[in-house]
Scaffold this active site. Structure first.
Site, PDB file in Angstrom:
ATOM      1  N   LYS A  92      -7.018   0.646  -3.121  1.00 14.44           N
ATOM      2  CA  LYS A  92      -6.589   0.087  -1.834  1.00 14.44           C
ATOM      3  C   LYS A  92      -6.624   1.145  -0.736  1.00 14.44           C
ATOM      4  O   LYS A  92      -7.105   0.891   0.383  1.00 14.44           O
ATOM      5  CB  LYS A  92      -5.178  -0.492  -1.959  1.00 14.44           C
ATOM      6  CG  LYS A  92      -4.593  -1.016  -0.634  1.00 14.44           C
ATOM      7  CD  LYS A  92      -5.464  -2.108  -0.036  1.00 14.44           C
ATOM      8  CE  LYS A  92      -5.101  -2.426   1.408  1.00 14.44           C
ATOM      9  NZ  LYS A  92      -3.740  -2.885   1.610  1.00 14.44           N
ATOM     10  N   LYS A 108      -0.757   5.179   8.857  1.00 17.31           N
ATOM     11  CA  LYS A 108      -0.049   5.432   7.596  1.00 17.31           C
ATOM     12  C   LYS A 108      -1.019   5.429   6.423  1.00 17.31           C
ATOM     13  O   LYS A 108      -0.965   6.308   5.547  1.00 17.31           O
ATOM     14  CB  LYS A 108       1.040   4.374   7.401  1.00 17.31           C
ATOM     15  CG  LYS A 108       1.870   4.521   6.140  1.00 17.31           C
ATOM     16  CD  LYS A 108       1.366   3.654   4.985  1.00 17.31           C
ATOM     17  CE  LYS A 108       1.537   2.172   5.270  1.00 17.31           C
ATOM     18  NZ  LYS A 108       1.184   1.340   4.084  1.00 17.31           N
ATOM     19  N   THR A 168       0.861  -1.181   0.000  1.00 13.54           N
ATOM     20  CA  THR A 168       0.000   0.000   0.000  1.00 13.54           C
ATOM     21  C   THR A 168       0.893   1.224   0.000  1.00 13.54           C
ATOM     22  O   THR A 168       1.528   1.539   1.005  1.00 13.54           O
ATOM     23  CB  THR A 168      -0.910   0.006   1.243  1.00 13.54           C
ATOM     24  OG1 THR A 168      -1.643  -1.216   1.294  1.00 13.54           O
ATOM     25  CG2 THR A 168      -1.885   1.168   1.189  1.00 13.54           C
TER      26      THR A 168
END
Length: 280
Positions: free
Chosen positions: A167, A235, A91
């Site tokens: 994603k 994150k 990711t």
């Protein structure tokens, strides 16, 4: 298929055995060699550059900094064999994805983005959902590898950026679901309704989905032992907010979740499952 895998964290360690079981020849590299050495049926590599001498390279790394260090700064991409296909399963930010697409084109390496939805237990069962985008021929080449690790591959066209954004947006929605679950449980419990009873109802009726079921159970029981760590969840929420800002898209719910995550990390919960932020 002659394949190399870079990044043997909890996800990578769960994914690689499915490739081996499907009959693919797999070589692996990890910064810390111990997790790679624990895998059966693989060949160990001594450097990222060695991985790019294989027909296909799959990478599952923690964040943008790790990707840049291992793939770009190391020189591994520049030294890749002709015709190599690189599948980025991490990711990462849309900005880095665009930069990588250009760098791969310069290096003569086909670039596919194929991030995954699922936790390590799902990966170990070969039941990931993989969103994939990249050149049509490259996608066709790597599809047997992706199918060996997943319940379904979701093709999103030739622009790798689409898979990365899918994603990031999906993980943002999971974070918002955790917030919604935490608020709903807190409201019910304030009136004497057991959290477990409420979660049982909503995850079998209104919100009968894996994410609500998985994280609802954690919230109801207070079990926040590490699954997907809160620091990694933050994150991903940061990536969503940055991606939105780059296109002038306002994401107010994501901003609230980000604040709650920062508060939870300040309380020492960063190493817990990311659903712990709902209790901060």
């Amino acid at each position: 298929m002659d394949t190399a895998f870079i990044g043997i964290g909890s996800m990578g360690a769960a994914m690689v055995p499915n490739l081996v079981a499907a009959g693919h020849r797999v070589a692996v590299w990890n910064r810390n060699p111990a997790p790679a050495e624990a895998l059966e049926g693989v060949t160990l590599l001594d450097a990222p550059a060695a991985a790019f001498q294989h027909a296909v390279v799959l990478t599952m790394l923690a964040d943008d900094a790790a990707v840049r260090g291992v793939i770009v700064d190391s020189g591994a991409l520049r030294s890749a064999r002709p015709g190599c296909v690189h599948v980025m399963m991490a990711t990462i930010s849309p900005a880095l994805s665009g930069e990588l697409a250009a760098l791969h084109q310069e290096a003569g390496v086909a670039y596919v983005a194929a991030p995954v939805f699922g936790v390590p237990a799902v990966a170990a069962a070969g039941q990931l959902n993989i969103v994939a985008a990249g050149p049509e021929q490259a996608l066709a080449t790597v599809r047997p590898l992706l199918e060996a690790m997943s319940r379904r591959v979701w093709p999103l066209g030739e622009d790798p950026l689409r898979a990365n954004v899918a994603k990031i947006a999906g993980n943002m929605m999971i974070a918002q679901a955790i917030q919604a679950l935490s608020e709903a449980v807190a409201l019910g419990e304030s009136y004497g309704l057991r959290g477990a009873d409420f979660i049982d109802i909503v995850t079998n009726t209104l919100f009968a989905s894996p994410s609500y079921q998985r994280y609802g159970k954690r919230i109801a029981t207070g079990d926040y032992e590490p699954g997907f760590k809160l620091t990694l969840g933050l994150k991903d929420v940061n990536l969503a907010l940055d991606a939105g800002a780059a296109r002038q898209v306002v994401l107010p719910a994501a901003r609230i979740v980000q604040q709650r995550m920062h508060a939870a990390i300040a309380q020492g919960l960063g190493g817990k499952d990311w659903s712990a932020f709902g209790q901060a």
